[in-house]
Structure formats: C-alpha cells, structure tokens
Design a protein around this motif. Sequence first.
Motif, short mmCIF file in Angstrom:
data_model
loop_
_atom_site.label_atom_id
_atom_site.label_comp_id
_atom_site.label_asym_id
_atom_site.label_seq_id
_atom_site.Cartn_x
_atom_site.Cartn_y
_atom_site.Cartn_z
N ARG A 1 0.86 -1.19 0.00
CA ARG A 1 0.00 0.00 0.00
C ARG A 1 0.89 1.23 0.00
O ARG A 1 2.07 1.18 0.39
N GLN A 2 0.29 2.33 -0.42
CA GLN A 2 0.96 3.63 -0.35
C GLN A 2 0.45 4.32 0.91
O GLN A 2 -0.75 4.47 1.08
N SER A 3 1.36 4.70 1.79
CA SER A 3 0.97 5.41 3.01
C SER A 3 1.55 6.82 2.94
O SER A 3 2.38 7.10 2.06
N VAL B 1 -5.70 -14.25 -3.90
CA VAL B 1 -6.61 -13.20 -3.42
C VAL B 1 -7.35 -13.67 -2.17
O VAL B 1 -7.49 -12.93 -1.19
N ARG B 2 -7.80 -14.93 -2.18
CA ARG B 2 -8.50 -15.49 -1.02
C ARG B 2 -7.59 -15.52 0.21
O ARG B 2 -7.98 -15.15 1.32
N GLU B 3 -6.36 -15.96 0.01
CA GLU B 3 -5.42 -16.05 1.13
C GLU B 3 -5.10 -14.68 1.71
O GLU B 3 -4.98 -14.53 2.93
N VAL B 4 -4.97 -13.66 0.86
CA VAL B 4 -4.74 -12.31 1.37
C VAL B 4 -5.90 -11.91 2.27
O VAL B 4 -5.69 -11.41 3.38
N ARG B 5 -7.11 -12.16 1.82
CA ARG B 5 -8.30 -11.79 2.59
C ARG B 5 -8.34 -12.56 3.93
O ARG B 5 -8.59 -11.98 4.98
N GLU B 6 -8.09 -13.87 3.86
CA GLU B 6 -8.15 -14.70 5.07
C GLU B 6 -7.05 -14.35 6.08
O GLU B 6 -7.29 -14.36 7.28
N GLU B 7 -5.85 -14.05 5.58
CA GLU B 7 -4.72 -13.86 6.49
C GLU B 7 -4.51 -12.42 6.93
O GLU B 7 -3.90 -12.19 7.97
N THR B 8 -4.99 -11.46 6.13
CA THR B 8 -4.75 -10.05 6.48
C THR B 8 -6.03 -9.28 6.74
O THR B 8 -5.97 -8.18 7.30
N SER C 1 -7.63 -7.87 4.44
CA SER C 1 -7.70 -6.88 3.36
C SER C 1 -8.18 -7.48 2.06
O SER C 1 -7.85 -8.62 1.73
N THR C 2 -8.94 -6.69 1.32
CA THR C 2 -9.17 -7.01 -0.08
C THR C 2 -7.91 -6.60 -0.82
O THR C 2 -7.04 -5.92 -0.25
N CYS C 3 -7.78 -6.98 -2.07
CA CYS C 3 -6.60 -6.56 -2.83
C CYS C 3 -6.91 -6.53 -4.32
O CYS C 3 -7.83 -7.20 -4.79
N THR C 4 -6.11 -5.77 -5.02
CA THR C 4 -6.16 -5.72 -6.47
C THR C 4 -4.87 -6.32 -6.99
O THR C 4 -3.80 -5.71 -6.84
N PRO C 5 -4.93 -7.53 -7.55
CA PRO C 5 -3.71 -8.16 -8.03
C PRO C 5 -3.10 -7.39 -9.20
O PRO C 5 -3.81 -6.83 -10.03
N GLY C 6 -1.80 -7.39 -9.23
CA GLY C 6 -1.04 -6.77 -10.30
C GLY C 6 -0.21 -7.82 -11.02
O GLY C 6 -0.66 -8.95 -11.19
N ALA D 1 2.16 -9.36 -7.19
CA ALA D 1 2.12 -8.10 -6.47
C ALA D 1 0.65 -7.75 -6.36
O ALA D 1 -0.12 -7.98 -7.30
N ALA D 2 0.22 -7.22 -5.23
CA ALA D 2 -1.19 -6.87 -5.07
C ALA D 2 -1.31 -5.64 -4.19
O ALA D 2 -0.74 -5.58 -3.10
N GLU D 3 -2.06 -4.65 -4.68
CA GLU D 3 -2.30 -3.45 -3.89
C GLU D 3 -3.44 -3.71 -2.92
O GLU D 3 -4.49 -4.22 -3.29
N ALA D 4 -3.21 -3.33 -1.67
CA ALA D 4 -4.21 -3.56 -0.62
C ALA D 4 -5.42 -2.64 -0.81
O ALA D 4 -5.28 -1.49 -1.22
N GLY D 5 -6.57 -3.19 -0.50
CA GLY D 5 -7.81 -2.43 -0.48
C GLY D 5 -8.31 -2.35 0.95
O GLY D 5 -7.56 -2.60 1.90
N PRO D 6 -9.58 -2.06 1.11
CA PRO D 6 -10.14 -1.95 2.47
C PRO D 6 -10.11 -3.29 3.20
O PRO D 6 -10.10 -4.35 2.58
#
Length: 141
Positions: free
Chosen positions: A17-19, A54-61, A63-68, A89-94
């Motif tokens: 993510r960009q902070s 994408v599922r693993e990102v959601r389950e483990e973090t 966060s939703t994500c947009t894969p790149g 690479a995946a940008e984090a969403g909400p």
Amino acid sequence: MTPAPPPILAAGCVLWRQSPSGLQVCLVHRPKYDDWSHPKGKLKAGEDALAAAVREVREETGSTCTPGPPLPTAHYVVRGRPKRVHYWAAEAGPGAFVPNSEVDAAVWLPPDEARARLTQVRDRELVDAWLALLPQPRPFP
C-alpha cells in the motif's frame, strides 16, 4: 522406481500500500512456524492460483486486494514433497486484520524493514522482484 509425489500447489501476494510515509509491505506472522512471511496458502480443489492468492490475502490479512503483475514462483521442498507457490504483487484495499489460529499478527513495514523481518530468503527476493517492477523516478534534465 517410485514416482515423485505431486507438488503442493499454493499461491500468495506481496501485499503493498501507499501510506503518507511511503510504500509499505504487509507481512504476516504464523505462530505454528514462528515465522514472518507474505500472505499465502494452498489452493483448494479446482481453484486457480490467482483466485487462491486473493482469497489467502483476505483470510490472512483481512484486506481485499487488487492483483497486479506476477512475481517469481517459489519452488522448495516440504517434508520430502515439492512445493510450488505462485505470487503476485497486489495493492491492498479496504479491510482490517483479525488475529486467528493461523496468523496471529500482521504488520505494515517499509520495503527495507520488511526484507529484514522476513524469515525466508525466498520471501526477501520477492520484495526485490516487486520493487524492480515499480516505475523508477526520472532524473531532472
């Protein structure tokens, strides 16, 4: 001769993510292995690798994500069986992290700090591969 066992298939993401302070990478801590890694996990029957990532990102973090773009695939052996992990690479969403039995902590770190915290060299190499994909700043003429 006994045939080789089929590989364990898994997928994951370098979640970023960009902070306000710059780019950050999300790492997860797995208490079972006491390690820090990128979110990843095994494919379910009939699931393709990107959907699993994408599922693993959601389950483990949380966060939703947009894969790149895809990142290098990791190949290694687990208890005598080959394992193949596809990464993107995946940008984090909400979303919001909630600890569970599989992942008890998630942190957002600048890339250099993420590299230092990752347990496995192959995971550090994924951060490098992701950084290499980012547009490089152009020098002023």
